[in-house]
Design a protein around this motif. Structure first.
Motif, PDB file in Angstrom:
ATOM      1  N   VAL A 255       0.842  -1.206   0.000  1.00 41.10           N
ATOM      2  CA  VAL A 255       0.000   0.000   0.000  1.00 41.10           C
ATOM      3  C   VAL A 255       0.874   1.252   0.000  1.00 41.10           C
ATOM      4  CG1 VAL A 255      -1.625   1.365   1.383  1.00 41.10           C
ATOM      5  CG2 VAL A 255      -2.031  -1.076   1.025  1.00 41.10           C
ATOM      6  N   ASP A 256       1.919   1.253   0.818  1.00 37.83           N
ATOM      7  CA  ASP A 256       2.840   2.398   0.832  1.00 37.83           C
ATOM      8  C   ASP A 256       3.458   2.620  -0.554  1.00 37.83           C
ATOM      9  OD1 ASP A 256       2.371   2.868   3.487  1.00 37.83           O
ATOM     10  OD2 ASP A 256       4.230   1.949   4.210  1.00 37.83           O
ATOM     11  N   GLY A 257       3.803   1.515  -1.217  1.00 38.89           N
ATOM     12  CA  GLY A 257       4.387   1.631  -2.548  1.00 38.89           C
ATOM     13  C   GLY A 257       3.419   2.219  -3.558  1.00 38.89           C
ATOM     14  N   GLN A 258       2.187   1.760  -3.528  1.00 38.91           N
ATOM     15  CA  GLN A 258       1.184   2.294  -4.455  1.00 38.91           C
ATOM     16  C   GLN A 258       0.952   3.781  -4.224  1.00 38.91           C
ATOM     17  OE1 GLN A 258      -0.175   2.081  -7.246  1.00 38.91           O
ATOM     18  NE2 GLN A 258      -2.114   0.966  -7.128  1.00 38.91           N
ATOM     19  N   ARG A 259       0.837   4.165  -2.973  1.00 41.68           N
ATOM     20  CA  ARG A 259       0.623   5.577  -2.662  1.00 41.68           C
ATOM     21  C   ARG A 259       1.823   6.429  -3.083  1.00 41.68           C
ATOM     22  NH1 ARG A 259      -3.538   7.088   0.487  1.00 41.68           N
ATOM     23  NH2 ARG A 259      -2.386   8.878   1.288  1.00 41.68           N
ATOM     24  N   SER A 260       3.023   5.866  -2.979  1.00 42.72           N
ATOM     25  CA  SER A 260       4.209   6.629  -3.379  1.00 42.72           C
ATOM     26  C   SER A 260       4.184   6.922  -4.875  1.00 42.72           C
ATOM     27  CB  SER A 260       5.484   5.875  -2.998  1.00 42.72           C
ATOM     28  OG  SER A 260       5.740   4.787  -3.869  1.00 42.72           O
ATOM     29  N   LEU A 261       3.723   5.966  -5.672  1.00 43.75           N
ATOM     30  CA  LEU A 261       3.627   6.198  -7.112  1.00 43.75           C
ATOM     31  C   LEU A 261       2.559   7.234  -7.439  1.00 43.75           C
ATOM     32  CD1 LEU A 261       4.034   2.665  -8.744  1.00 43.75           C
ATOM     33  CD2 LEU A 261       5.643   4.576  -8.787  1.00 43.75           C
ATOM     34  N   ILE A 262       1.431   7.146  -6.765  1.00 38.18           N
ATOM     35  CA  ILE A 262       0.355   8.118  -6.995  1.00 38.18           C
ATOM     36  C   ILE A 262       0.829   9.517  -6.613  1.00 38.18           C
ATOM     37  CG2 ILE A 262      -1.977   8.812  -6.313  1.00 38.18           C
ATOM     38  CD1 ILE A 262      -2.592   5.838  -5.881  1.00 38.18           C
ATOM     39  N   TYR A 263       1.534   9.608  -5.498  1.00 40.96           N
ATOM     40  CA  TYR A 263       2.054  10.899  -5.065  1.00 40.96           C
ATOM     41  C   TYR A 263       3.058  11.450  -6.076  1.00 40.96           C
ATOM     42  CZ  TYR A 263       4.496  14.384  -2.241  1.00 40.96           C
ATOM     43  OH  TYR A 263       5.075  15.543  -1.786  1.00 40.96           O
ATOM     44  N   LEU A 264       3.911  10.584  -6.608  1.00 38.39           N
ATOM     45  CA  LEU A 264       4.876  11.016  -7.616  1.00 38.39           C
ATOM     46  C   LEU A 264       4.157  11.533  -8.855  1.00 38.39           C
ATOM     47  CD1 LEU A 264       7.809  11.247  -8.613  1.00 38.39           C
ATOM     48  CD2 LEU A 264       7.645   8.864  -9.375  1.00 38.39           C
ATOM     49  N   MET A 265       3.103  10.844  -9.272  1.00 40.97           N
ATOM     50  CA  MET A 265       2.345  11.300 -10.433  1.00 40.97           C
ATOM     51  C   MET A 265       1.661  12.638 -10.145  1.00 40.97           C
ATOM     52  SD  MET A 265       2.918   9.183 -12.847  1.00 40.97           S
ATOM     53  CE  MET A 265       4.559   9.204 -12.127  1.00 40.97           C
ATOM     54  N   ASP A 266       1.184  12.806  -8.925  1.00 40.02           N
ATOM     55  CA  ASP A 266       0.595  14.096  -8.550  1.00 40.02           C
ATOM     56  C   ASP A 266       1.617  15.220  -8.672  1.00 40.02           C
ATOM     57  OD1 ASP A 266      -1.852  13.003  -8.024  1.00 40.02           O
ATOM     58  OD2 ASP A 266      -1.695  13.094  -5.845  1.00 40.02           O
ATOM     59  N   GLN A 267       2.833  14.960  -8.193  1.00 41.91           N
ATOM     60  CA  GLN A 267       3.880  15.970  -8.307  1.00 41.91           C
ATOM     61  C   GLN A 267       4.201  16.265  -9.764  1.00 41.91           C
ATOM     62  OE1 GLN A 267       6.749  13.780  -5.684  1.00 41.91           O
ATOM     63  NE2 GLN A 267       7.012  15.798  -4.753  1.00 41.91           N
ATOM     64  N   LEU A 268       4.235  15.227 -10.581  1.00 42.37           N
ATOM     65  CA  LEU A 268       4.576  15.395 -11.986  1.00 42.37           C
ATOM     66  C   LEU A 268       3.515  16.193 -12.727  1.00 42.37           C
ATOM     67  CD1 LEU A 268       6.732  14.644 -14.061  1.00 42.37           C
ATOM     68  CD2 LEU A 268       5.386  12.617 -14.605  1.00 42.37           C
ATOM     69  N   ARG A 269       2.251  15.987 -12.371  1.00 40.36           N
ATOM     70  CA  ARG A 269       1.158  16.727 -13.033  1.00 40.36           C
ATOM     71  C   ARG A 269       1.322  18.235 -12.866  1.00 40.36           C
ATOM     72  NH1 ARG A 269      -2.056  12.544 -10.675  1.00 40.36           N
ATOM     73  NH2 ARG A 269      -2.907  11.154 -12.259  1.00 40.36           N
ATOM     74  N   GLU A 270       1.918  18.630 -11.744  1.00 38.70           N
ATOM     75  CA  GLU A 270       2.094  20.057 -11.492  1.00 38.70           C
ATOM     76  C   GLU A 270       3.144  20.676 -12.407  1.00 38.70           C
ATOM     77  OE1 GLU A 270       3.019  20.470  -7.404  1.00 38.70           O
ATOM     78  OE2 GLU A 270       1.135  19.601  -6.688  1.00 38.70           O
ATOM     79  N   GLU A 271       4.017  19.830 -13.004  1.00 41.36           N
ATOM     80  CA  GLU A 271       5.105  20.348 -13.819  1.00 41.36           C
ATOM     81  C   GLU A 271       4.947  20.034 -15.304  1.00 41.36           C
ATOM     82  OE1 GLU A 271       8.986  19.606 -12.425  1.00 41.36           O
ATOM     83  OE2 GLU A 271       8.504  19.931 -10.322  1.00 41.36           O
ATOM     84  N   THR A 272       4.350  18.882 -15.618  1.00 40.10           N
ATOM     85  CA  THR A 272       4.259  18.485 -17.012  1.00 40.10           C
ATOM     86  C   THR A 272       3.120  17.511 -17.184  1.00 40.10           C
ATOM     87  OG1 THR A 272       5.482  17.527 -18.883  1.00 40.10           O
ATOM     88  CG2 THR A 272       5.872  16.551 -16.741  1.00 40.10           C
ATOM     89  N   ALA A 273       2.667  17.330 -18.410  1.00 44.39           N
ATOM     90  CA  ALA A 273       1.613  16.367 -18.719  1.00 44.39           C
ATOM     91  C   ALA A 273       2.260  15.071 -19.146  1.00 44.39           C
ATOM     92  CB  ALA A 273       0.707  16.900 -19.826  1.00 44.39           C
ATOM     93  N   LEU A 274       2.025  14.016 -18.407  1.00 41.21           N
ATOM     94  CA  LEU A 274       2.600  12.711 -18.732  1.00 41.21           C
ATOM     95  C   LEU A 274       1.650  11.963 -19.660  1.00 41.21           C
ATOM     96  CD1 LEU A 274       4.960  10.818 -18.136  1.00 41.21           C
ATOM     97  CD2 LEU A 274       3.606   9.825 -16.297  1.00 41.21           C
ATOM     98  N   PRO A 275       2.046  11.626 -20.883  1.00 42.21           N
ATOM     99  CA  PRO A 275       1.141  10.954 -21.816  1.00 42.21           C
ATOM    100  C   PRO A 275       0.582   9.667 -21.235  1.00 42.21           C
ATOM    101  CG  PRO A 275       3.165  11.622 -22.924  1.00 42.21           C
ATOM    102  CD  PRO A 275       3.385  11.838 -21.469  1.00 42.21           C
ATOM    103  N   GLY A 276      -0.725   9.481 -21.413  1.00 38.35           N
ATOM    104  CA  GLY A 276      -1.351   8.249 -20.977  1.00 38.35           C
ATOM    105  C   GLY A 276      -1.470   8.118 -19.471  1.00 38.35           C
ATOM    106  N   ASN A 277      -1.275   9.219 -18.733  1.00 35.26           N
ATOM    107  CA  ASN A 277      -1.297   9.134 -17.278  1.00 35.26           C
ATOM    108  C   ASN A 277      -2.731   9.170 -16.766  1.00 35.26           C
ATOM    109  OD1 ASN A 277      -0.752   9.149 -14.605  1.00 35.26           O
ATOM    110  ND2 ASN A 277       0.028  11.246 -14.524  1.00 35.26           N
TER     111      ASN A 277
END
Length: 339
Positions: A255-277
């Motif tokens: 669960v911690d691992g899954q949340r870490s990926l979601i959090y990373l994607m949240d951070q990335l959305r603030e800077e760039t659009a990740l295709p297919g995200n």
């Protein structure tokens, strides 16, 4: 992007790991060969278990010491690869992860490595399989993702692609700007691991101190921004070697691992659009507006002494729980509770 995790991240037997991975919301899984050695069933049983849990086996690993082997050993190396392909077909896995060679017997040369991968790609394609090449930070000749990409590029085979691993790239402090030159469809897998910056040999650092995104010091948002620039739309997979993770409850760690990926994607959305995200978003962070009470856990003897201490500080006992040994002491807006 589909989130994935390698079985090496978790404790327990293979079945327990798979159940934890599915329960945490992952949809992809990497299986390490060691997990099969202790499994009581057959590879076909593993395939059924993975399918029943709604998971996809995205890669089987590792395949070691492949490229550049001397002629006397080259044939045995390809025979070994064929046996891995046999196993993968029983598992229902279409992708093999090949680590760069660490054997001192291996020969250098990009063209030699590319020729080996071209032949491996031919053999894989005949079975409907593919192979991904990952540069280990401690590889004997190839230890840089740029060299691994050049091998893949010169191999020029659709069944041969690149695997990018954030730890191996940052461990050598490799420039990320060259990621932009790699077509996203030639990247077969992106693996993520964070880590604290430590002054030690890279192999020990890798094998014991990796952690989930946002738990270490590596700038993973920069790494993912570089990956986004390639147009990559495949799996994001956690590959974490960590003694504490492998000693902890597999479901909690997953669960911690899954949340870490979601959090990373949240951070990335603030800077760039990740295709297919299309990964789910975490809810906004909760804001602490104040402290309601401070709780103390004490035994009966200590509770009496603590009560006397609170009274001496000017607190008053104003309430007690009707069925539990809990008391609330208050002074102005300060509330203290002991149980």
């Amino acid at each position: 992007m589909r989130t994935s995790i390698a079985t090496v991240c978790l404790s327990g037997g293979l079945s327990e790991k798979l159940q934890a991975i599915a329960a945490a919301g992952f949809r992809g899984v990497e299986i390490f060969e060691n997990d099969l050695l202790s499994y009581a069933g057959t590879p076909v049983d593993v395939a059924k278990e993975i399918a029943d849990l709604g998971l996809t086996l995205i890669t089987f690993q590792p395949f070691r010491d492949f490229e550049g082997m001397p002629d006397a050993q080259r044939r045995r190396t390809f025979d070994r690869a064929e046996r891995k392909f046999d196993l993968m077909q029983e598992l229902g896995c279409a992708s093999l992860l090949v680590c760069s060679n660490v054997s001192p017997e291996a020969s250098g040369g990009i063209d030699r490595a590319a020729a080996d991968f071209r032949e491996l790609g031919e053999r894989a394609a005949k079975r409907g399989l593919k192979v991904g090449f990952e540069a280990l930070a401690w590889g004997h000749h190839i230890k840089d993702y740029r060299d691994a990409w050049e091998v893949v590029r010169r191999a020029d085979h659709p069944a041969v692609g690149l695997v990018l691993d954030s730890f191996h790239i940052y461990a050598r402090k490799t420039d990320l700007r060259q990621l932009n030159a790699i077509p996203g469809d030639r990247i077969f897998l992106v693996q993520l691991a964070d880590a604290p910056w430590l002054d030690m040999d890279v192999l020990t650092w890798s094998r014991h101190f990796r952690c989930f995104p946002a738990q270490g010091d590596l700038p993973l948002v920069d790494f993912m921004a570089g990956v986004a620039g390639t147009g990559y739309q495949g799996d994001l997979s956690l590959e974490i070697f960590n003694d504490q993770f492998r000693a902890g409850p597999p479901r909690t760690v997953a669960v911690d691992g899954q949340r870490s990926l979601i959090y990373l994607m949240d951070q990335l959305r603030e800077e760039t659009a990740l295709p297919g995200n299309n990964a789910p978003k975490l809810p906004p962070r909760s804001q602490c507006l104040g402290v309601e009470f401070i709780e103390f856990a004490v035994d009966d003897h200590t509770a009496a002494e603590l009560g006397q201490f609170f009274a001496g500080l000017g607190f008053r006992a104003v309430a007690g729980h009707k069925s539990k040994a809990v008391k609330r002491w208050t002074q102005c807006a300060i509330n203290l509770v002991y149980i």
